[in-house]
Scaffold this motif. Structure first.
Motif, PDB file in Angstrom:
ATOM      1  N   ALA A 101       0.833  -1.213   0.000  1.00 19.34           N
ATOM      2  CA  ALA A 101       0.000   0.000   0.000  1.00 19.34           C
ATOM      3  C   ALA A 101       0.861   1.255   0.000  1.00 19.34           C
ATOM      4  CB  ALA A 101      -0.921  -0.015   1.220  1.00 19.34           C
ATOM      5  N   LYS A 102       1.932   1.237   0.796  1.00 20.01           N
ATOM      6  CA  LYS A 102       2.826   2.402   0.841  1.00 20.01           C
ATOM      7  C   LYS A 102       3.527   2.586  -0.505  1.00 20.01           C
ATOM      8  CE  LYS A 102       6.711   4.397   3.400  1.00 20.01           C
ATOM      9  NZ  LYS A 102       7.516   4.685   2.200  1.00 20.01           N
ATOM     10  N   LEU A 103       3.933   1.488  -1.112  1.00 21.22           N
ATOM     11  CA  LEU A 103       4.601   1.573  -2.406  1.00 21.22           C
ATOM     12  C   LEU A 103       3.665   2.158  -3.460  1.00 21.22           C
ATOM     13  CD1 LEU A 103       6.971   0.963  -4.307  1.00 21.22           C
ATOM     14  CD2 LEU A 103       6.056  -1.352  -4.565  1.00 21.22           C
ATOM     15  N   ARG A 104       2.393   1.725  -3.448  1.00 13.84           N
ATOM     16  CA  ARG A 104       1.446   2.246  -4.428  1.00 13.84           C
ATOM     17  C   ARG A 104       1.261   3.742  -4.275  1.00 13.84           C
ATOM     18  NH1 ARG A 104      -4.464   0.552  -3.583  1.00 13.84           N
ATOM     19  NH2 ARG A 104      -4.435   2.506  -2.417  1.00 13.84           N
ATOM     20  N   ARG A 105       1.190   4.200  -3.020  1.00 10.89           N
ATOM     21  CA  ARG A 105       1.040   5.634  -2.796  1.00 10.89           C
ATOM     22  C   ARG A 105       2.268   6.392  -3.282  1.00 10.89           C
ATOM     23  NH1 ARG A 105      -0.711   3.846   2.286  1.00 10.89           N
ATOM     24  NH2 ARG A 105       1.266   4.529   3.203  1.00 10.89           N
ATOM     25  N   ASP A 106       3.449   5.841  -3.038  1.00 13.92           N
ATOM     26  CA  ASP A 106       4.678   6.555  -3.353  1.00 13.92           C
ATOM     27  C   ASP A 106       4.955   6.627  -4.854  1.00 13.92           C
ATOM     28  OD1 ASP A 106       5.067   7.008  -0.679  1.00 13.92           O
ATOM     29  OD2 ASP A 106       6.520   5.397  -0.398  1.00 13.92           O
ATOM     30  N   VAL A 107       4.511   5.632  -5.610  1.00 17.98           N
ATOM     31  CA  VAL A 107       4.818   5.609  -7.040  1.00 17.98           C
ATOM     32  C   VAL A 107       3.620   5.949  -7.907  1.00 17.98           C
ATOM     33  CG1 VAL A 107       6.565   3.830  -6.611  1.00 17.98           C
ATOM     34  CG2 VAL A 107       4.289   3.157  -7.439  1.00 17.98           C
ATOM     35  N   SER A 108       2.455   6.183  -7.292  1.00 13.18           N
ATOM     36  CA  SER A 108       1.242   6.370  -8.098  1.00 13.18           C
ATOM     37  C   SER A 108       1.337   7.600  -8.992  1.00 13.18           C
ATOM     38  CB  SER A 108       0.012   6.469  -7.185  1.00 13.18           C
ATOM     39  OG  SER A 108       0.119   7.586  -6.313  1.00 13.18           O
ATOM     40  N   SER A 109       1.940   8.682  -8.489  1.00 16.84           N
ATOM     41  CA  SER A 109       2.020   9.906  -9.295  1.00 16.84           C
ATOM     42  C   SER A 109       2.779   9.666 -10.587  1.00 16.84           C
ATOM     43  CB  SER A 109       2.698  11.022  -8.493  1.00 16.84           C
ATOM     44  OG  SER A 109       1.929  11.370  -7.370  1.00 16.84           O
ATOM     45  N   LEU A 110       3.877   8.920 -10.508  1.00 12.22           N
ATOM     46  CA  LEU A 110       4.688   8.657 -11.697  1.00 12.22           C
ATOM     47  C   LEU A 110       4.085   7.567 -12.569  1.00 12.22           C
ATOM     48  CD1 LEU A 110       7.225   9.195 -13.347  1.00 12.22           C
ATOM     49  CD2 LEU A 110       8.460   7.589 -11.879  1.00 12.22           C
ATOM     50  N   SER A 111       3.590   6.490 -11.946  1.00 12.73           N
ATOM     51  CA  SER A 111       3.072   5.372 -12.735  1.00 12.73           C
ATOM     52  C   SER A 111       1.793   5.734 -13.467  1.00 12.73           C
ATOM     53  CB  SER A 111       2.830   4.151 -11.829  1.00 12.73           C
ATOM     54  OG  SER A 111       1.861   4.451 -10.840  1.00 12.73           O
ATOM     55  N   LEU A 112       1.033   6.717 -12.950  1.00 11.38           N
ATOM     56  CA  LEU A 112      -0.228   7.118 -13.586  1.00 11.38           C
ATOM     57  C   LEU A 112      -0.093   8.392 -14.407  1.00 11.38           C
ATOM     58  CD1 LEU A 112      -2.708   6.378 -10.654  1.00 11.38           C
ATOM     59  CD2 LEU A 112      -2.243   4.975 -12.658  1.00 11.38           C
ATOM     60  N   LEU A 113       1.105   8.963 -14.469  1.00 12.72           N
ATOM     61  CA  LEU A 113       1.303  10.173 -15.271  1.00 12.72           C
ATOM     62  C   LEU A 113       1.177   9.836 -16.755  1.00 12.72           C
ATOM     63  CD1 LEU A 113       2.145  13.182 -15.542  1.00 12.72           C
ATOM     64  CD2 LEU A 113       4.525  12.379 -15.597  1.00 12.72           C
ATOM     65  N   ASN A 114       0.301  10.539 -17.438  1.00  6.16           N
ATOM     66  CA  ASN A 114       0.090  10.333 -18.870  1.00  6.16           C
ATOM     67  C   ASN A 114       0.538  11.588 -19.598  1.00  6.16           C
ATOM     68  OD1 ASN A 114      -0.745   9.769 -21.439  1.00  6.16           O
ATOM     69  ND2 ASN A 114      -2.924   9.625 -20.961  1.00  6.16           N
ATOM     70  N   LEU A 115       1.689  11.529 -20.231  1.00  3.93           N
ATOM     71  CA  LEU A 115       2.246  12.714 -20.890  1.00  3.93           C
ATOM     72  C   LEU A 115       1.437  13.115 -22.122  1.00  3.93           C
ATOM     73  CD1 LEU A 115       6.079  11.984 -20.604  1.00  3.93           C
ATOM     74  CD2 LEU A 115       4.659  13.455 -19.172  1.00  3.93           C
ATOM     75  N   HIS A 116       0.612  12.206 -22.657  1.00  5.05           N
ATOM     76  CA  HIS A 116      -0.273  12.564 -23.762  1.00  5.05           C
ATOM     77  C   HIS A 116      -1.484  13.356 -23.273  1.00  5.05           C
ATOM     78  CE1 HIS A 116       1.920  10.242 -26.701  1.00  5.05           C
ATOM     79  NE2 HIS A 116       1.828   9.156 -25.962  1.00  5.05           N
ATOM     80  N   ASN A 117      -1.826  13.183 -22.004  1.00  8.20           N
ATOM     81  CA  ASN A 117      -2.988  13.859 -21.433  1.00  8.20           C
ATOM     82  C   ASN A 117      -2.681  14.192 -19.973  1.00  8.20           C
ATOM     83  OD1 ASN A 117      -5.480  14.850 -20.778  1.00  8.20           O
ATOM     84  ND2 ASN A 117      -6.586  12.922 -21.016  1.00  8.20           N
TER      85      ASN A 117
END
Length: 248
Positions: free
Chosen positions: A95-111
């Motif tokens: 859970a902590k890992l998901r919170r820490d990496v969510s901003s980068l893993s969900l960043l969509n440079l097309h949108n």
């Protein structure tokens, strides 16, 4: 710049160098240097997570993830696999890992449109801030170029009349774009080392033309049900995870 790294070479470095580190501090320093020197793939990060001590798995993934090429849009399942590998060793870190990496893993440079809350002390959040700065600089230059090529006067609807696409940029509640003598551009302002930065990103770039068949509504509906069932992901993360479908 970073050098691309093959999986075979990565295996040699991990077994010959990383495995000789005796303390968590040594492992952290090695991974920080590794992420700055090489362009990685999800498989490289998974290899490090597999051979690292259980308590270090989440930290190592956070350190190496910003160096993974095109991970946010092109390897979404690879990132999910990384989280699962770490969870095998230590479930409470997932859970902590998901919170820490969510901003980068969900960043969509097309949108990239949306509101961001970035903890600049975390490497993944800081990587998002840097990428948004680069994207904002590119878009501001392109707006003026499009206007010149069309023989028109560029219409500036930015917050500070500088063609920037970032708005309401605050660091710990204070406007970091207001300097002593002038207003700074978001793409040029030095990022603080620590603290939380919030901003809204509103692109004016036209949508990317579709190059293939659009995702069917049935597939989108199934993904929505799967992601939101059993509290797998918070609502905002589900929306961000579905944004890349607009370009598939």
């Amino acid at each position: 710049g970073r050098v691309p790294l093959s999986l075979a070479r990565c295996a040699v470095l991990t077994t010959g160098c990383f495995s000789t580190c005796l303390t968590d501090v040594q492992r952290s320093v090695f991974c920080e240097a590794f992420s700055e020197a090489f362009v990685l793939k999800a498989a490289h990060v998974a290899l490090f997570a597999r051979i690292s001590p259980p308590a270090m798995g989440a930290r190592i993934v956070q350190t190496l993830l910003p160096a993974v090429k095109d991970s946010p849009n092109d390897r979404p399942m690879g990132l999910l696999g990384l989280r699962n590998k770490v969870a095998i060793y230590k479930k409470r870190d997932e859970a902590k890992l998901r919170r820490d990496v969510s901003s980068l893993s969900l960043l969509n440079l097309h949108n990239p449109n949306g509101s961001y809350r970035l903890d600049l002390e975390k490497q993944c959040d800081r990587a998002v801030a840097v990428r948004l700065q680069v994207l904002s600089c590119y878009e501001s230059e392109m707006q003026e170029r499009w206007a010149r090529e069309a023989g028109k006067v560029a219409v500036d609807v930015s917050q500070n009349f500088d063609f920037e696409t970032a708005r309401n940029v605050l660091h710990e509640g204070h406007d970091i774009l207001v300097g002593d003598d002038e207003t700074l551009c978001f793409s040029e302002v030095p990022l603080p080392t620590v603290g939380v930065m919030t901003l809204d990103y509103a692109t004016r770039a036209p949508p990317v033309p579709a190059t293939a068949a659009k995702t069917s509504p049935e597939v989108v509906e199934s993904l929505c049900s799967l992601l939101s069932s059993a509290s797998r992901l918070p609502g905002p993360e589900v929306i961000q995870a579905l944004r890349p479908l607009a370009h598939r």
